[in-house]
Design a protein around this motif. Sequence first.
Motif, PDB file in Angstrom:
ATOM      1  N   VAL A 285      28.750  17.988  13.330  1.00  0.00           N
ATOM      2  CA  VAL A 285      29.088  19.420  13.316  1.00  0.00           C
ATOM      3  C   VAL A 285      30.366  19.677  14.108  1.00  0.00           C
ATOM      4  O   VAL A 285      31.242  20.449  13.680  1.00  0.00           O
ATOM      5  CB  VAL A 285      27.919  20.252  13.884  1.00  0.00           C
ATOM      6  CG1 VAL A 285      28.338  21.700  14.094  1.00  0.00           C
ATOM      7  CG2 VAL A 285      26.726  20.186  12.948  1.00  0.00           C
ATOM      8  N   ARG A 286      30.493  19.011  15.251  1.00  0.00           N
ATOM      9  CA  ARG A 286      31.686  19.210  16.080  1.00  0.00           C
ATOM     10  C   ARG A 286      32.942  18.726  15.357  1.00  0.00           C
ATOM     11  O   ARG A 286      33.967  19.410  15.340  1.00  0.00           O
ATOM     12  CB  ARG A 286      31.515  18.466  17.406  1.00  0.00           C
ATOM     13  CG  ARG A 286      32.642  18.707  18.385  1.00  0.00           C
ATOM     14  CD  ARG A 286      32.334  18.079  19.730  1.00  0.00           C
ATOM     15  NE  ARG A 286      33.371  18.365  20.705  1.00  0.00           N
ATOM     16  CZ  ARG A 286      33.313  18.004  21.976  1.00  0.00           C
ATOM     17  NH1 ARG A 286      32.259  17.359  22.432  1.00  0.00           N
ATOM     18  NH2 ARG A 286      34.303  18.297  22.801  1.00  0.00           N
ATOM     19  N   GLU A 287      32.868  17.537  14.735  1.00  0.00           N
ATOM     20  CA  GLU A 287      34.040  17.004  14.030  1.00  0.00           C
ATOM     21  C   GLU A 287      34.356  17.835  12.791  1.00  0.00           C
ATOM     22  O   GLU A 287      35.524  18.026  12.435  1.00  0.00           O
ATOM     23  CB  GLU A 287      33.779  15.543  13.639  1.00  0.00           C
ATOM     24  CG  GLU A 287      35.005  14.806  13.129  1.00  0.00           C
ATOM     25  CD  GLU A 287      36.119  14.721  14.168  1.00  0.00           C
ATOM     26  OE1 GLU A 287      37.301  14.713  13.757  1.00  0.00           O
ATOM     27  OE2 GLU A 287      35.815  14.676  15.382  1.00  0.00           O
ATOM     28  N   THR A 288      33.321  18.358  12.145  1.00  0.00           N
ATOM     29  CA  THR A 288      33.531  19.248  10.994  1.00  0.00           C
ATOM     30  C   THR A 288      34.292  20.497  11.420  1.00  0.00           C
ATOM     31  O   THR A 288      35.228  20.938  10.734  1.00  0.00           O
ATOM     32  CB  THR A 288      32.180  19.655  10.384  1.00  0.00           C
ATOM     33  OG1 THR A 288      31.515  18.491   9.889  1.00  0.00           O
ATOM     34  CG2 THR A 288      32.375  20.632   9.240  1.00  0.00           C
ATOM     35  N   SER A 289      33.905  21.056  12.551  1.00  0.00           N
ATOM     36  CA  SER A 289      34.576  22.263  13.056  1.00  0.00           C
ATOM     37  C   SER A 289      36.038  21.985  13.366  1.00  0.00           C
ATOM     38  O   SER A 289      36.920  22.774  13.022  1.00  0.00           O
ATOM     39  CB  SER A 289      33.866  22.777  14.313  1.00  0.00           C
ATOM     40  OG  SER A 289      32.508  23.068  14.037  1.00  0.00           O
ATOM     41  N   ARG A 290      36.308  20.850  14.003  1.00  0.00           N
ATOM     42  CA  ARG A 290      37.692  20.504  14.361  1.00  0.00           C
ATOM     43  C   ARG A 290      38.543  20.299  13.115  1.00  0.00           C
ATOM     44  O   ARG A 290      39.660  20.818  13.026  1.00  0.00           O
ATOM     45  CB  ARG A 290      37.712  19.241  15.226  1.00  0.00           C
ATOM     46  CG  ARG A 290      37.134  19.419  16.619  1.00  0.00           C
ATOM     47  CD  ARG A 290      37.166  18.120  17.388  1.00  0.00           C
ATOM     48  NE  ARG A 290      38.527  17.605  17.516  1.00  0.00           N
ATOM     49  CZ  ARG A 290      38.816  16.414  18.034  1.00  0.00           C
ATOM     50  NH1 ARG A 290      37.852  15.611  18.448  1.00  0.00           N
ATOM     51  NH2 ARG A 290      40.062  16.018  18.132  1.00  0.00           N
ATOM     52  N   THR A 291      38.027  19.529  12.158  1.00  0.00           N
ATOM     53  CA  THR A 291      38.792  19.242  10.943  1.00  0.00           C
ATOM     54  C   THR A 291      39.027  20.513  10.133  1.00  0.00           C
ATOM     55  O   THR A 291      40.146  20.764   9.658  1.00  0.00           O
ATOM     56  CB  THR A 291      38.046  18.205  10.079  1.00  0.00           C
ATOM     57  OG1 THR A 291      37.813  17.024  10.847  1.00  0.00           O
ATOM     58  CG2 THR A 291      38.846  17.860   8.839  1.00  0.00           C
ATOM     59  N   SER A 292      37.989  21.331   9.977  1.00  0.00           N
ATOM     60  CA  SER A 292      38.119  22.570   9.201  1.00  0.00           C
ATOM     61  C   SER A 292      39.081  23.540   9.866  1.00  0.00           C
ATOM     62  O   SER A 292      39.877  24.203   9.193  1.00  0.00           O
ATOM     63  CB  SER A 292      36.748  23.230   9.029  1.00  0.00           C
ATOM     64  OG  SER A 292      35.837  22.346   8.394  1.00  0.00           O
ATOM     65  N   ALA A 293      39.020  23.618  11.209  1.00  0.00           N
ATOM     66  CA  ALA A 293      39.936  24.510  11.930  1.00  0.00           C
ATOM     67  C   ALA A 293      41.376  24.053  11.777  1.00  0.00           C
ATOM     68  O   ALA A 293      42.287  24.882  11.599  1.00  0.00           O
ATOM     69  CB  ALA A 293      39.552  24.565  13.409  1.00  0.00           C
TER      70      ALA A 293
END
Length: 451
Positions: A285-293
């Motif tokens: 979830v954390r890496e998804t947030s970083r990549t999407s941002a």
Amino acid sequence: MAEFMAEYALAIAMVVALLAGIFTGYPVAFLLGGLGIAFAFIGDIPIPFLGTVGSRIFGGVIENWLMIAIPLFVFMGLMLERSGVAKRLLLTLQRLFGRTPGGLAISVAILGVVMAASTGIIGASVVMLGLLALPVMMKQGYRAEMACGVIAASGTLGILIPPSIMLVLMGSILQVSVGALFKAALMPGLLLGVLYIVYLLVIAWIKPDWAPLADPDAVDADTTPLPLALVRDLLGPVVLIVAVLGSIMAGIATPTEAAAIGAAGSLLLALAMRSLDWATLRSAVRETSRTSAMILFVVIGATCFSVVFKRLGGDYMIEEMITGTGLGPYGLLLLLMALIFVLGFFLEWIEISFVVLPLVAPVVELLDFGFGLSGQALLVWFAILVAINLQTSFLTPPFGYALFYLKGITEGQISIGTIYRSIIPFVVLQLTGLALCIAFPALVLWLPGLL
């Protein structure tokens, strides 16, 4: 020429400032947005017009239903990476091709295709393949150039083979069906995978010392019969691929809905493999947030840049430059492909997609290539050609991200020069695939027409 330079001085200055800013190392998202705002004041653009930038960002980006597919596809890919699916499949493929010259390299290429159809995350794919395969390939005596090249090239297939976040964004930019782009990209993506495998077989035959046979001790000691192991390790990814791509191609689900199916399916797959825990979920979830941002900020910056660039006459400048060459349709297409290829050395695919595509698409849509395509079908074909072209941007120095991911994995054991040399034949293979899709449009358009 002097009149042209004077008329479009600010638009030219904007492009020069962007290229110069890239080499400073400043984050591209803020560079694009900052240049858009700065040149809006330099060009004395009315303040009310700047309100259209905000409207474009909120209406065209933030509220775009398609954009929701991006974090969902990113999450799906990250969960598959952390579930152990890829590792088990690589070991089984190594058993299958273990006695074939170049067998491990072929296994990496096949795994790259399978994982590309399960995730469109380049960084995760390259890092995963590198961590799994590179130490084993080096231990088996593979030439460093061959090992690094096949890992980097196979890891980048995810940007082309659906579900690809690049195609999601291209569909939004060009206002064409993302489902049509997914269908159109499937055969070119598989074509590149086949070209890689043929190349590996030829090199292993011509230079056997570059890809030696595997040691029996190096092959996984799994006692499960090979056919059963293949079914066991392929079943999960295949079911997920069919659920995601099948639902889109059959018209059952939109890309965003299919992305939600994929995200849920990846969770179930991780649960079935007993690799789903709080730490894994939190990390994904954390890496998804970083990549999407990161993607979202670049899209916002590129939107601001392109709106101001068009206001300063940049779209007319590009149109005059293209049509003023006097080239025919195929000549213009090759010129655009060459331009995008060169830009890929310095810019990310997101910037190229959001800045260049809106400028050149209206010109391409009016070209007649002699095979009776409508405007939308022509844009689908053009988008896939651009996507194949942009895949090379991950491999070409100085800013090829796959090269730096791979360099980070090697921990200084392989020089950056060796990694640069390793990708040359694979870039040539990608350009060969691009040339085939230009010469034979049916490679791109046959499946969308069939479905």
